[in-house]
Structure formats: structure tokens, C-alpha cells
Scaffold this active site. Structure first.
Site, PDB file in Angstrom:
ATOM      1  N   SER A   9       0.852  -1.187   0.000  1.00 35.51           N
ATOM      2  CA  SER A   9       0.000   0.000   0.000  1.00 35.51           C
ATOM      3  C   SER A   9       0.886   1.234   0.000  1.00 35.51           C
ATOM      4  CB  SER A   9      -0.895   0.008   1.242  1.00 35.51           C
ATOM      5  OG  SER A   9      -1.378   1.324   1.440  1.00 35.51           O
ATOM      6  N   HIS A  34      -1.228  -1.316  -4.301  1.00 33.64           N
ATOM      7  CA  HIS A  34      -2.486  -0.930  -3.639  1.00 33.64           C
ATOM      8  C   HIS A  34      -2.494   0.593  -3.450  1.00 33.64           C
ATOM      9  CE1 HIS A  34      -6.014  -1.797  -1.123  1.00 33.64           C
ATOM     10  NE2 HIS A  34      -5.553  -0.906  -0.257  1.00 33.64           N
ATOM     11  N   ASP A  36      -4.582   3.715  -2.011  1.00 37.44           N
ATOM     12  CA  ASP A  36      -5.633   4.086  -1.055  1.00 37.44           C
ATOM     13  C   ASP A  36      -6.148   5.499  -1.310  1.00 37.44           C
ATOM     14  OD1 ASP A  36      -5.966   1.824   0.737  1.00 37.44           O
ATOM     15  OD2 ASP A  36      -3.898   2.195   1.345  1.00 37.44           O
ATOM     16  N   MET A  38      -8.647   8.374  -0.030  1.00 37.29           N
ATOM     17  CA  MET A  38      -9.431   8.815   1.138  1.00 37.29           C
ATOM     18  C   MET A  38      -9.901  10.245   0.912  1.00 37.29           C
ATOM     19  SD  MET A  38      -7.055   7.346   4.196  1.00 37.29           S
ATOM     20  CE  MET A  38      -6.332   5.691   4.088  1.00 37.29           C
ATOM     21  N   HIS A  68      -8.383   1.360  -3.969  1.00 38.29           N
ATOM     22  CA  HIS A  68      -9.285   1.141  -2.834  1.00 38.29           C
ATOM     23  C   HIS A  68      -9.932   2.478  -2.502  1.00 38.29           C
ATOM     24  CE1 HIS A  68      -9.527   0.151   1.791  1.00 38.29           C
ATOM     25  NE2 HIS A  68     -10.712   0.329   1.237  1.00 38.29           N
ATOM     26  N   MET A  70     -11.978   4.813  -0.451  1.00 35.26           N
ATOM     27  CA  MET A  70     -12.592   5.082   0.864  1.00 35.26           C
ATOM     28  C   MET A  70     -13.227   6.454   0.741  1.00 35.26           C
ATOM     29  SD  MET A  70      -9.514   3.517   3.127  1.00 35.26           S
ATOM     30  CE  MET A  70      -8.410   3.572   1.721  1.00 35.26           C
ATOM     31  N   MET A 139     -11.452  -5.757   5.479  1.00 35.60           N
ATOM     32  CA  MET A 139     -10.595  -4.844   6.241  1.00 35.60           C
ATOM     33  C   MET A 139     -10.254  -5.484   7.583  1.00 35.60           C
ATOM     34  SD  MET A 139     -10.028  -2.237   4.335  1.00 35.60           S
ATOM     35  CE  MET A 139      -9.084  -1.296   5.537  1.00 35.60           C
ATOM     36  N   GLY A 144      -8.691   4.279   7.121  1.00 40.77           N
ATOM     37  CA  GLY A 144      -8.357   5.690   7.320  1.00 40.77           C
ATOM     38  C   GLY A 144      -6.876   5.949   7.553  1.00 40.77           C
ATOM     39  N   PHE A 145      -6.187   4.967   8.123  1.00 46.41           N
ATOM     40  CA  PHE A 145      -4.790   5.199   8.473  1.00 46.41           C
ATOM     41  C   PHE A 145      -3.967   3.927   8.311  1.00 46.41           C
ATOM     42  CE2 PHE A 145      -7.508   8.034  10.876  1.00 46.41           C
ATOM     43  CZ  PHE A 145      -6.958   9.269  10.558  1.00 46.41           C
ATOM     44  N   GLY A 147      -0.535   1.675   9.530  1.00 46.84           N
ATOM     45  CA  GLY A 147       0.174   1.428  10.780  1.00 46.84           C
ATOM     46  C   GLY A 147      -0.688   0.998  11.962  1.00 46.84           C
ATOM     47  N   ASP A 177      -6.647  -6.355   4.254  1.00 45.70           N
ATOM     48  CA  ASP A 177      -5.964  -5.050   4.268  1.00 45.70           C
ATOM     49  C   ASP A 177      -5.907  -4.488   5.682  1.00 45.70           C
ATOM     50  OD1 ASP A 177      -5.034  -2.479   3.736  1.00 45.70           O
ATOM     51  OD2 ASP A 177      -6.761  -1.885   2.519  1.00 45.70           O
ATOM     52  N   GLY A 178      -4.688  -4.322   6.185  1.00 46.90           N
ATOM     53  CA  GLY A 178      -4.481  -3.626   7.460  1.00 46.90           C
ATOM     54  C   GLY A 178      -3.757  -4.460   8.497  1.00 46.90           C
ATOM     55  N   GLY A 179      -2.621  -3.946   8.945  1.00 47.73           N
ATOM     56  CA  GLY A 179      -1.898  -4.598  10.044  1.00 47.73           C
ATOM     57  C   GLY A 179      -1.249  -5.923   9.684  1.00 47.73           C
ATOM     58  N   SER A 200       2.769  -0.291   6.019  1.00 45.01           N
ATOM     59  CA  SER A 200       3.913   0.029   6.881  1.00 45.01           C
ATOM     60  C   SER A 200       4.895  -1.128   7.002  1.00 45.01           C
ATOM     61  CB  SER A 200       3.423   0.487   8.255  1.00 45.01           C
ATOM     62  OG  SER A 200       2.471  -0.401   8.752  1.00 45.01           O
TER      63      SER A 200
HETATM   64  C1  DX5 Z   1      -6.186   1.657   5.631  1.00 44.14           C
HETATM   65  C2  DX5 Z   1      -5.746   1.337   4.221  1.00 44.14           C
HETATM   66  C3  DX5 Z   1      -4.657   0.346   4.150  1.00 44.14           C
HETATM   67  C4  DX5 Z   1      -3.396   0.770   4.830  1.00 44.14           C
HETATM   68  C5  DX5 Z   1      -2.716  -0.449   5.356  1.00 44.14           C
HETATM   69  O1  DX5 Z   1      -7.307   2.478   5.578  1.00 44.14           O
HETATM   70  O2  DX5 Z   1      -6.821   0.843   3.470  1.00 44.14           O
HETATM   71  O3  DX5 Z   1      -4.401  -0.036   2.804  1.00 44.14           O
HETATM   72  O4  DX5 Z   1      -2.503   1.444   4.001  1.00 44.14           O
HETATM   73  O5  DX5 Z   1      -1.591  -0.051   6.057  1.00 44.14           O
HETATM   74  P1  DX5 Z   1      -0.850  -1.010   7.065  1.00 44.14           P
HETATM   75  O6  DX5 Z   1      -0.360  -2.197   6.294  1.00 44.14           O
HETATM   76  O7  DX5 Z   1       0.248  -0.167   7.602  1.00 44.14           O
HETATM   77  O8  DX5 Z   1      -1.859  -1.403   8.115  1.00 44.14           O
HETATM   78 ZN    ZN Z   2      -6.423  -0.065   1.470  1.00 42.38          ZN
END
Ligand code: DX5
Ligand code: ZN
Length: 227
Positions: A9, A34, A36, A38, A68, A70, A139, A144-145, A147, A177-179, A200
């Protein structure tokens, strides 16, 4: 061997050097990018739009770009991102008044369609939509963020969606997606996912190739010359 895809991402990339960053993760073995989007409305953060997608294409990025959204609404952005070179376009069902129509709009532009489910969003709308989606994105954090920490409730949801896909016998991808990082990617794959978004974990690591190779090793994937 399962066909797993690793999708860095760019939310966690250095935006001042975006073209170089994308080339660097591709050289390091990433499969798709990917992207993102927003809008400071559907989610509190604000990122990048179709012009940046087009700039990456003009920079010579030829791998699939996985957008993606959002944002709410989504229909105009679907048209704009398709024109800007997007390959996949995914959106959240609650962000559009007519989910079926928006999915069809994505496919009509020649892109792959995706539906995204937040941690608290039930998946029942898939019942009437499975023939309209190419990707289901679960998700594993609230959007939104970058990390954030992977939410364990995701495992159960992935298993459920995997079952739905297998029962339907359709070639739908299951993305998460995420973490996600080297330490949990194997368990996430075991729950049924086959496209792994990681921001991240890759872009904040000192050696992108080492991180992506470690992910592939966890997945039991052969390292080919492209990987
Ligand atoms: C969150 C995004 C993700 C994000 C994942 O809203 O959709 O794509 O960048 O970031 P990490 O891998 O750091 O959780
Ligand atoms: Zn994403």
C-alpha cells in the site's frame, strides 16, 4: 501452489518520491500496487486521486494498480480512475446508494470490481452480488490510516467469506488489508486470504526485498527471478 499476491500500500510510501518508491517495491518483488483513496468524508484522512494514478502510469508503472476507494459517493471516481489506468477498483457497499449498479459500472469500464467490508460491516449483501465481484476485500483495521494493529475478529470473517467463495465455485479473490506483516501473514493465509495488502510492514522496513521475501517464505511461495 496457491497463487498469492502481495500488494504494497503506497499510503506508507514517501509521497515526495512516489514513482521511485513504487519502482523499488516492484523491484523488491511486489505483484500489484495498492492505491488508497481517502476523501476526508467517508474516512477522516485525505490522500490521492486519479491524477496520481495517471502519473504512475505515465512514469512507466505497468503492473496492476489496485484502487481502494474510501470515499462516498463512488460512481464518478470509478469513471475517473478507470480512465487514469486503474486495474482493480474496490469500494465500500455503504458508500454508494446502488451497490449493484456501481459494481457493474466498474466492470463496464473494463476493470476488476471489488467490494470492501469494514471490521463491523456484515457480509450479507454478498448473497445477491457474488456474480458481480472479482475481489472481496476484508478490512482487518478500521479504514483511514496506515500502521494500525490487525484485528483478530478478521480471521473468522475471512473463513466465512472463503467458504462463500468456494461454495459458489467462482474465481473471486479474497483480499485482506491492514496490520499485515511477516509475523501474521501465514495465519491470515490459513484463514483463506490470497491477496495481502501491506503498507507500513513493507515501506517502513529498511529492506523492501528482504521483507517481501520473508512474506513469501511464510506463504511457502517459491522465490522466482521476479520475486
Ligand atoms: C487503511 C488502508 C490500508 C493501509 C494499510 O485504511 O486501506 O491499505 O494502508 O496499512 P498497514 O499495512 O500499515 O496497516
Ligand atoms: Zn487499502
Amino acid at each position: 501452489m496457491k497463487d498469492y499476491l502481495i500488494a504494497p500500500s503506497i499510503l506508507s510510501a514517501d509521497f515526495a518520491r512516489l514513482g521511485d518508491e513504487v519502482n523499488a517495491v516492484l523491484d523488491a518483488g511486489a505483484d500489484i500496487i495498492h492505491f488508497d483513496v481517502m476523501d476526508n468524508h467517508y474516512v477522516p484522512n485525505l490522500t490521492i486521486g486519479p491524477m496520481v494514478c495517471e502519473a504512475l502510469r505515465n512514469h512507466g508503472i505497468s503492473v496492476p494498480i489496485d484502487v481502494h476507494l474510501m470515499t462516498t459517493p463512488v460512481d464518478q471516481l470509478i469513471l475517473d480512475f478507470a480512465k487514469a489506468g486503474a486495474s482493480y477498483i474496490s469500494f465500500h457497499p455503504e458508500a454508494t446508494a446502488h451497490v449493484d449498479r456501481s459494481l457493474q459500472l466498474v466492470r463496464d469500464q473494463g476493470c476488476k470490481s471489488g467490494l470492501v467490508f469494514n471490521p463491523a460491516t456484515p457480509i450479507h449483501c454478498l448473497e445477491y452480488l457474488l456474480d458481480k465481484v472479482d475481489v472481496i476485500l476484508v478490512m482487518s483495521v478500521n479504514p483511514g490510516f496506515g500502521g494500525q494493529k490487525f484485528l483478530p475478529s478478521t480471521f473468522k470473517k475471512l473463513e466465512k467469506v472463503r467458504q462463500l467463495i468456494d461454495d459458489a465455485g467462482l474465481p473471486i479473490r479474497l483480499q485482506v488489508d491492514g496490520g499485515i506483516g511477516v509475523d501474521n501473514i501465514r495465519r491470515i493465509a490459513n484463514a483463506g486470504a490470497d491477496i495481502f495488502v501491506a503498507g507500513s510492514a513493507i515501506f517502513k522496513s529498511p529492506d523492501y526485498a528482504a521483507t517481501i521475501h520473508a512474506m513469501r517464505a511464510e506463504l511457502g511461495q517459491q522465490l522466482t527471478k521476479n520475486h
